[in-house]
Design a protein around this motif. Structure first.
Motif, short mmCIF file in Angstrom:
data_model
loop_
_atom_site.label_atom_id
_atom_site.label_comp_id
_atom_site.label_asym_id
_atom_site.label_seq_id
_atom_site.Cartn_x
_atom_site.Cartn_y
_atom_site.Cartn_z
N GLN A 162 0.73 -1.17 0.19
CA GLN A 162 -0.13 -0.08 0.12
C GLN A 162 0.79 1.05 0.02
O GLN A 162 0.46 2.26 -0.25
N ARG A 163 2.12 1.11 0.24
CA ARG A 163 2.77 2.54 0.23
C ARG A 163 2.95 3.29 -0.84
O ARG A 163 3.09 2.63 -2.10
N GLY A 164 2.76 4.37 -0.61
CA GLY A 164 2.70 5.24 -1.98
C GLY A 164 1.54 5.45 -2.73
O GLY A 164 1.32 6.00 -3.61
N THR A 165 0.56 5.01 -2.23
CA THR A 165 -1.06 5.22 -2.79
C THR A 165 -1.74 5.72 -1.75
O THR A 165 -1.63 5.93 -0.45
N VAL A 166 -3.12 6.00 -2.52
CA VAL A 166 -4.04 6.66 -1.77
C VAL A 166 -4.60 5.77 -0.42
O VAL A 166 -4.83 6.26 0.33
N ALA A 167 -4.66 4.55 -0.52
CA ALA A 167 -5.01 3.54 0.30
C ALA A 167 -4.47 3.57 1.52
O ALA A 167 -5.09 3.62 2.69
N ALA A 168 -2.91 4.05 1.49
CA ALA A 168 -2.30 4.30 2.83
C ALA A 168 -2.65 5.40 3.36
O ALA A 168 -2.43 5.35 4.78
N LEU A 169 -3.43 6.22 3.05
CA LEU A 169 -3.77 7.42 3.70
C LEU A 169 -4.84 7.13 4.79
O LEU A 169 -5.11 7.66 5.78
N ALA A 170 -5.44 5.81 4.45
CA ALA A 170 -6.54 5.54 5.57
C ALA A 170 -5.90 4.66 6.58
O ALA A 170 -6.56 3.74 7.45
N HIS A 171 -4.74 4.07 6.59
CA HIS A 171 -4.19 3.18 7.48
C HIS A 171 -4.13 3.92 8.84
O HIS A 171 -3.75 5.07 9.15
N ALA A 229 -12.86 3.40 -6.69
CA ALA A 229 -13.04 2.54 -5.59
C ALA A 229 -12.31 2.68 -4.57
O ALA A 229 -12.83 2.83 -3.06
N GLU A 230 -10.86 2.66 -4.73
CA GLU A 230 -9.89 3.00 -3.77
C GLU A 230 -10.05 4.40 -3.19
O GLU A 230 -9.89 4.82 -1.96
N LEU A 231 -10.33 5.23 -4.18
CA LEU A 231 -10.33 6.74 -3.59
C LEU A 231 -11.57 6.87 -2.80
O LEU A 231 -11.70 7.34 -1.63
N ARG A 232 -12.67 6.39 -3.10
CA ARG A 232 -14.01 6.28 -2.23
C ARG A 232 -13.82 5.67 -1.02
O ARG A 232 -14.07 6.31 0.04
N ASP A 233 -13.34 4.62 -0.85
CA ASP A 233 -13.03 3.88 0.35
C ASP A 233 -12.17 4.74 1.41
O ASP A 233 -12.25 4.95 2.46
N THR A 234 -10.97 5.28 0.79
CA THR A 234 -10.34 5.94 1.63
C THR A 234 -10.84 7.19 1.93
O THR A 234 -10.62 7.67 3.47
#
Length: 655
Positions: A162-171, A229-234
């Protein structure tokens, strides 16, 4: 296969197939190209032009996930602004997902050279809509500017995938940091698909910021591999923690650049319509952006594309608002900048966008390009005058006491134009473009040699200082002085009235080693080293952010009336005299504010005391009640005077 009508662009899924639409006034013929997952072209189908210049085709039996692009044929006459070349595969301006990132290749700008193997294919996707909630961010809040990849690529707690991705912001670890320092909104630097500038690959460099877009809607697969979908989830996970999400978008230019650039999308579909050209020389692109081309945002097609892009991110992902790069381009016509022009007006009037946060970077490099204070309300605006005045004050420049007070009070000199009653200022000390906050107090000049342009790029005047040594040092006293300066700068920023912005890592002493134009450094120069962050600075940021939330006076947007809501005092405790205001090298200023204390629920008086001198200064605090210092380790003992250490800002509450 038959024509269907579903708007001015995009691929729309129906029960029996997919409808494609793309606008071009000047193309002679547009063909739809369909591809398999192996990149093999499966079909090349002519589209039917309508009276509205929308070329349409309905493909029976086609399903979600299909890959496609366009080819446009017509006159190739660059000196007349016409760039039709059917050898160029073109990305749909309405594409929402791409199957790969853009990679620069000289063939992309070579007439007659086939580019099918180089250009990403758009993916037919089904729109999923969320019911947008009321934006979480309110003017007056704390915006945290984030470059997604540099911010999370080295985070030790984020899973490697997930590093470097939008999903990482939700960690949870990332969210914990955001909440610790009191972030109200993350402002994501561009996450839509971009391409490297053509001079970077030979230098072994890559654009790491994303301010060179090709698509306005399609997310870059490097940052958002899971698409919308990844952006929406984050966004949903950040919203659950009370954190809004603002997207930094670039509508002013594209990565197709000047006439020596690539043909990727808008240029190949209708260059003459979509970009600004000199009226007397239609082959010459207007360069109000400094990047080689300028999008014609007053063209009806582009206007609708901008509106549709913004609506897509609100309805598809729940985005709270937008920041617009070089925003005067959005208001440009052949007559210059028009603050109440059709495109800006349409953005504010749209039923989906009307309540979204809108932030303008209020300058470009075209004629009349500096438009600070001239955007229509409720646009917020980046305020570079605050940036420069705060820097110059703490550097020690003369005649800066008055500008400091103006900045602290919300810049009424700028935003009261045309009868404005409230500030729309976004106050900041540093942004992605320029020195980091730590470099501001560590370097007297820029050091951009790594960019491959012999240190010619980037701003030359940064209003910076190095505290005695240029760059990195092991001298403890210089390290201490720099930390004190950073604390003073952060305290000043968080004490300003209006909205504030901090760039990720500046709360923790992140350095780019003097590089003030690090857009092409997708490496350790820009990557946040979480193991090296200064926890003392983080704690200080959290403290001043907490004060900002505790006392309503900072986030209120109306201008001070001067009738007891703000007072300016000298160290004597008396109101500042004309002579003190006009002392060239004045080094102290006190600000007394009437406010509300959310802890007690009562009205309160707050003192903010600034001392930029090299020695301690004592302020007499006006009575009759005594005052208590506000600091993490402060004594609760009431006092009638305050000792303000050298190069510092202190806060006192009247008890």
């Amino acid at each position: 296969m038959a024509a269907n009508k579903s708007g001015q662009g995009g691929a729309t899924i129906f029960e029996t197939g997919v409808d494609f639409a793309v606008w071009s006034h000047n193309a002679g013929q547009i063909e739809l190209c369909l591809f398999g997952k192996d990149d093999k072209e499966l079909a090349r189908l002519p589209m039917e032009r309508g009276d509205d210049h929308v070329h349409r085709l309905f493909v029976d039996g086609l399903k979600e996930g299909a890959r496609y692009g366009y080819r446009a044929d017509g006159v190739y006459a660059p000196d007349s602004g016409l760039w039709f070349d059917p050898s160029k595969l073109l990305v749909d301006p309405y594409a929402k997902e791409l199957d790969r990132p853009f990679v620069y290749d000289p063939l992309l700008g070579t007439f007659g050279a086939e580019t099918q193997h180089l250009v990403p294919k758009a993916i037919v996707t089904r729109d999923i809509r969320v019911k947008p909630e009321k934006p979480l961010f309110k003017p007056g809040g704390f915006v945290y500017e984030v470059a997604v990849r540099p911010f999370t690529i080295l985070h030790p707690e984020v899973p490697e995938a997930q590093r470097g991705t939008v999903a990482a912001l939700a960690h949870p670890a990332v969210i914990a940091h955001l909440k610790r320092i009191g972030v109200d909104a993350v402002e994501l630097m561009p996450i839509t698909a971009w391409i490297d500038e053509r001079h970077l690959p030979p230098l072994g460099l890559r654009n790491g910021w994303g301010y060179n877009p090709v698509g306005f809607m399609a997310l870059d697969p490097r940052l958002v591999p899971g698409g919308v979908a990844e952006l929406r989830d984050t966004v949903a996970k950040l919203h659950a923690e009370g954190i809004a999400v603002i997207l930094d978008l670039v509508f002013n230019h594209t990565g197709e650049s000047d006439r020596f650039g690539a043909t990727l999308s808008l240029r190949g579909l209708d260059n003459l319509s979509f970009y600004r050209h000199l009226p007397s020389r239609p082959g010459e692109l207007v360069n109000d952006t400094g990047t080689g081309n300028t999008v014609a945002c007053d063209h009806p097609y582009i206007r609708q594309l901008v509106i549709d892009s913004l609506r897509h991110f609100v309805l598809g992902a729940g985005i709270d608002g937008f920041r617009f790069d070089l925003a005067p381009v959005l208001g440009r016509t052949v007559n210059g900048f028009e603050g109440h022009g059709e495109t800006l007006t349409a953005m504010l009037a749209d039923d989906v966008l009307a309540d979204r946060v809108m932030i303008a970077e209020p300058w470009d490099i075209g004629p009349g390009g500096y438009q600070l204070g001239n955007f229509p309300s409720p646009f917020l605006e980046w305020n570079d005058r605050v940036r420069d005045d705060l820097r110059c004050y703490w550097r020690g420049d003369d005649w800066k006491t008055g500008p400091l007070a103006t900045a602290l009070a919300g810049s009424s000199d700028i935003f009261s134009r045309d009868g404005g009653q409230a500030t729309r200022s976004v106050n900041f000390l540093a942004a992605h473009d320029g020195f980091t906050l730590k470099d501001l107090v560590s370097y007297s000049g820029k050091h951009n040699e790594a960019n491959g342009e012999q240190n010619r790029d980037g701003h030359n005047e940064n209003h910076s200082w190095n505290n005695g040594v240029e760059g990195d040092t092991r001298y403890p006293d210089i390290i201490c002085r720099r930390r004190d300066d950073l604390k003073a700068l952060l305290s000043t920023l968080f004490a300003t009235r209006g909205s504030i912005m901090l760039t990720a890592g500046d709360e923790a002493g992140r350095s780019q080693h003097g590089n003030n134009n690090a857009y092409c450094q997708d490496n350790e120069i820009t990557w946040v080293d979480w193991a090296a962050l200064d926890d003392e600075l983080i704690a200080h940021t959290a403290f001043v952010s907490g004060l900002r939330k505790r006392f309503s006076v900072f986030s209120e947007m109306n201008f001070f009336s001067g009738n007891g809501d703000v007072e300016w005092i000298s160290p004597s405790g008396q109101p500042m005299s004309v002579q003190e205001w006009e002392t060239p090298n004045g080094s102290t200023l006190g600000m007394l504010l009437s406010t509300r204390d959310s802890e007690s629920g009562k009205a309160a008086k707050l003192a903010i005391l600034l001392n930029r001198s090299g020695g301690e200064e004592t302020f007499a605090l006006p009575g009759p009640a005594a005052w208590c210092p506000l600091a993490p380790d402060a004594s609760k003992k009431s006092v009638t005077s305050a000792a303000v250490p050298r190069r510092s800002v202190v806060f006192y509450l009247q008890s």
